[in-house]
Design a protein around this motif. Structure first.
Motif, PDB file in Angstrom:
ATOM      1  N   UNK A   1       0.826  -1.209   0.000  1.00 47.92           N
ATOM      2  CA  UNK A   1       0.000   0.000   0.000  1.00 47.92           C
ATOM      3  C   UNK A   1       0.865   1.265   0.000  1.00 47.92           C
ATOM      4  N   UNK A   2       1.940   1.265   0.761  1.00 44.55           N
ATOM      5  CA  UNK A   2       2.838   2.429   0.792  1.00 44.55           C
ATOM      6  C   UNK A   2       3.493   2.612  -0.572  1.00 44.55           C
ATOM      7  N   UNK A   3       3.920   1.528  -1.192  1.00 44.28           N
ATOM      8  CA  UNK A   3       4.550   1.634  -2.517  1.00 44.28           C
ATOM      9  C   UNK A   3       3.579   2.163  -3.567  1.00 44.28           C
ATOM     10  N   UNK A   4       2.288   1.943  -3.376  1.00 44.44           N
ATOM     11  CA  UNK A   4       1.329   2.482  -4.343  1.00 44.44           C
ATOM     12  C   UNK A   4       1.180   3.993  -4.205  1.00 44.44           C
ATOM     13  N   UNK A   5       1.528   4.555  -3.053  1.00 46.92           N
ATOM     14  CA  UNK A   5       1.437   6.000  -2.842  1.00 46.92           C
ATOM     15  C   UNK A   5       2.713   6.743  -3.204  1.00 46.92           C
ATOM     16  N   UNK A   6       3.817   6.053  -3.385  1.00 43.85           N
ATOM     17  CA  UNK A   6       5.115   6.712  -3.572  1.00 43.85           C
ATOM     18  C   UNK A   6       5.152   7.539  -4.850  1.00 43.85           C
ATOM     19  N   UNK A   7       4.748   6.978  -5.976  1.00 39.77           N
ATOM     20  CA  UNK A   7       4.823   7.703  -7.251  1.00 39.77           C
ATOM     21  C   UNK A   7       3.955   8.958  -7.268  1.00 39.77           C
ATOM     22  N   UNK A   8       2.677   8.884  -6.862  1.00 41.36           N
ATOM     23  CA  UNK A   8       1.880  10.122  -6.878  1.00 41.36           C
ATOM     24  C   UNK A   8       2.409  11.200  -5.929  1.00 41.36           C
ATOM     25  N   UNK A   9       2.862  10.799  -4.745  1.00 38.55           N
ATOM     26  CA  UNK A   9       3.385  11.785  -3.791  1.00 38.55           C
ATOM     27  C   UNK A   9       4.677  12.393  -4.314  1.00 38.55           C
ATOM     28  N   UNK A  10       5.533  11.575  -4.870  1.00 33.64           N
ATOM     29  CA  UNK A  10       6.795  12.079  -5.417  1.00 33.64           C
ATOM     30  C   UNK A  10       6.540  13.035  -6.576  1.00 33.64           C
ATOM     31  N   UNK A  11       5.636  12.683  -7.467  1.00 35.94           N
ATOM     32  CA  UNK A  11       5.302  13.572  -8.583  1.00 35.94           C
ATOM     33  C   UNK A  11       4.676  14.871  -8.095  1.00 35.94           C
ATOM     34  N   UNK A  12       3.857  14.798  -7.047  1.00 31.93           N
ATOM     35  CA  UNK A  12       3.255  15.999  -6.476  1.00 31.93           C
ATOM     36  C   UNK A  12       4.319  16.918  -5.893  1.00 31.93           C
ATOM     37  N   UNK A  13       5.289  16.360  -5.193  1.00 31.70           N
ATOM     38  CA  UNK A  13       6.357  17.172  -4.611  1.00 31.70           C
ATOM     39  C   UNK A  13       7.194  17.826  -5.713  1.00 31.70           C
ATOM     40  N   UNK A  14       7.478  17.091  -6.777  1.00 32.29           N
ATOM     41  CA  UNK A  14       8.240  17.665  -7.892  1.00 32.29           C
ATOM     42  C   UNK A  14       7.441  18.781  -8.558  1.00 32.29           C
ATOM     43  N   UNK A  15       6.133  18.591  -8.703  1.00 30.16           N
ATOM     44  CA  UNK A  15       5.290  19.636  -9.306  1.00 30.16           C
ATOM     45  C   UNK A  15       5.251  20.877  -8.410  1.00 30.16           C
ATOM     46  N   UNK A  16       5.166  20.685  -7.113  1.00 31.88           N
ATOM     47  CA  UNK A  16       5.192  21.824  -6.186  1.00 31.88           C
ATOM     48  C   UNK A  16       6.530  22.551  -6.298  1.00 31.88           C
ATOM     49  N   UNK A  17       7.621  21.794  -6.449  1.00 35.96           N
ATOM     50  CA  UNK A  17       8.937  22.410  -6.637  1.00 35.96           C
ATOM     51  C   UNK A  17       8.994  23.235  -7.907  1.00 35.96           C
ATOM     52  N   UNK A  18       8.360  22.755  -8.971  1.00 32.73           N
ATOM     53  CA  UNK A  18       8.337  23.511 -10.223  1.00 32.73           C
ATOM     54  C   UNK A  18       7.530  24.800 -10.071  1.00 32.73           C
ATOM     55  N   UNK A  19       6.394  24.716  -9.374  1.00 36.88           N
ATOM     56  CA  UNK A  19       5.579  25.914  -9.151  1.00 36.88           C
ATOM     57  C   UNK A  19       6.325  26.918  -8.281  1.00 36.88           C
ATOM     58  N   UNK A  20       7.004  26.428  -7.239  1.00 40.26           N
ATOM     59  CA  UNK A  20       7.808  27.315  -6.390  1.00 40.26           C
ATOM     60  C   UNK A  20       8.903  27.983  -7.217  1.00 40.26           C
ATOM     61  N   UNK A  21       9.509  27.253  -8.133  1.00 40.74           N
ATOM     62  CA  UNK A  21      10.535  27.832  -9.005  1.00 40.74           C
ATOM     63  C   UNK A  21       9.978  28.928  -9.899  1.00 40.74           C
ATOM     64  N   UNK A  22       8.798  28.702 -10.459  1.00 37.54           N
ATOM     65  CA  UNK A  22       8.171  29.726 -11.302  1.00 37.54           C
ATOM     66  C   UNK A  22       7.806  30.979 -10.504  1.00 37.54           C
ATOM     67  N   UNK A  23       7.198  30.773  -9.344  1.00 38.85           N
ATOM     68  CA  UNK A  23       6.837  31.914  -8.491  1.00 38.85           C
ATOM     69  C   UNK A  23       8.092  32.664  -8.062  1.00 38.85           C
ATOM     70  N   UNK A  24       9.117  31.923  -7.691  1.00 35.20           N
ATOM     71  CA  UNK A  24      10.369  32.556  -7.290  1.00 35.20           C
ATOM     72  C   UNK A  24      10.996  33.351  -8.417  1.00 35.20           C
ATOM     73  N   UNK A  25      10.949  32.788  -9.626  1.00 34.60           N
ATOM     74  CA  UNK A  25      11.495  33.508 -10.767  1.00 34.60           C
ATOM     75  C   UNK A  25      10.775  34.823 -11.019  1.00 34.60           C
ATOM     76  N   UNK A  26       9.448  34.821 -10.922  1.00 34.78           N
ATOM     77  CA  UNK A  26       8.668  36.048 -11.120  1.00 34.78           C
ATOM     78  C   UNK A  26       8.976  37.061 -10.019  1.00 34.78           C
ATOM     79  N   UNK A  27       9.058  36.592  -8.783  1.00 31.21           N
ATOM     80  CA  UNK A  27       9.331  37.522  -7.674  1.00 31.21           C
ATOM     81  C   UNK A  27      10.730  38.119  -7.770  1.00 31.21           C
TER      82      UNK A  27
END
Length: 104
Positions: free
Chosen positions: A40-66
């Motif tokens: 069950x934990x292994x089934x959650x790893x990919x979506x959580x990891x992809x979500x964290x990477x997407x949040x990192x990309x959004x933070x990078x975009x916001x940071x670049x604009x600021x």
């Protein structure tokens, strides 16, 4: 006296055998539970990891604009802002990658 000792040891042996069976049954149940939790934990790893990477990309975009806004307004502290936003973005992306590598 020998008859009493013999019966005592027979009962003790039977009791120990039953205790062994109950312990082995309990351990078998717990290992199947651990296997189910691992799956069950292994089934959650990919979506959580992809979500964290997407949040990192959004933070990078916001940071670049600021940082761009700070730079255009002539602020002297743009280098500190660049390092802060870049560090946050890099941290989030690395956490996503490490989570995938750790649970793969």
């Amino acid at each position: 006296m020998k008859q009493i000792n013999r019966k005592f040891f027979q009962r003790l042996g039977a009791l120990m055998f039953l205790a062994y069976l109950s312990v082995s049954y309990a351990l078998a149940q717990s290992s199947s539970g651990i296997d189910q939790a691992t799956t069950e934990i292994n089934s959650y790893v990919d979506p959580v990891s992809n979500l964290i990477i997407a949040i990192g990309a959004v933070v990078g975009l916001i940071g670049g604009v600021r940082v761009y806004i700070k730079w255009q307004s002539g602020d002297q502290d743009t280098q500190k802002a660049i390092m802060g936003w870049f560090g946050a973005c890099l941290f989030l992306i690395l956490v996503g990658v490490v989570i995938k590598a750790f649970f793969a």
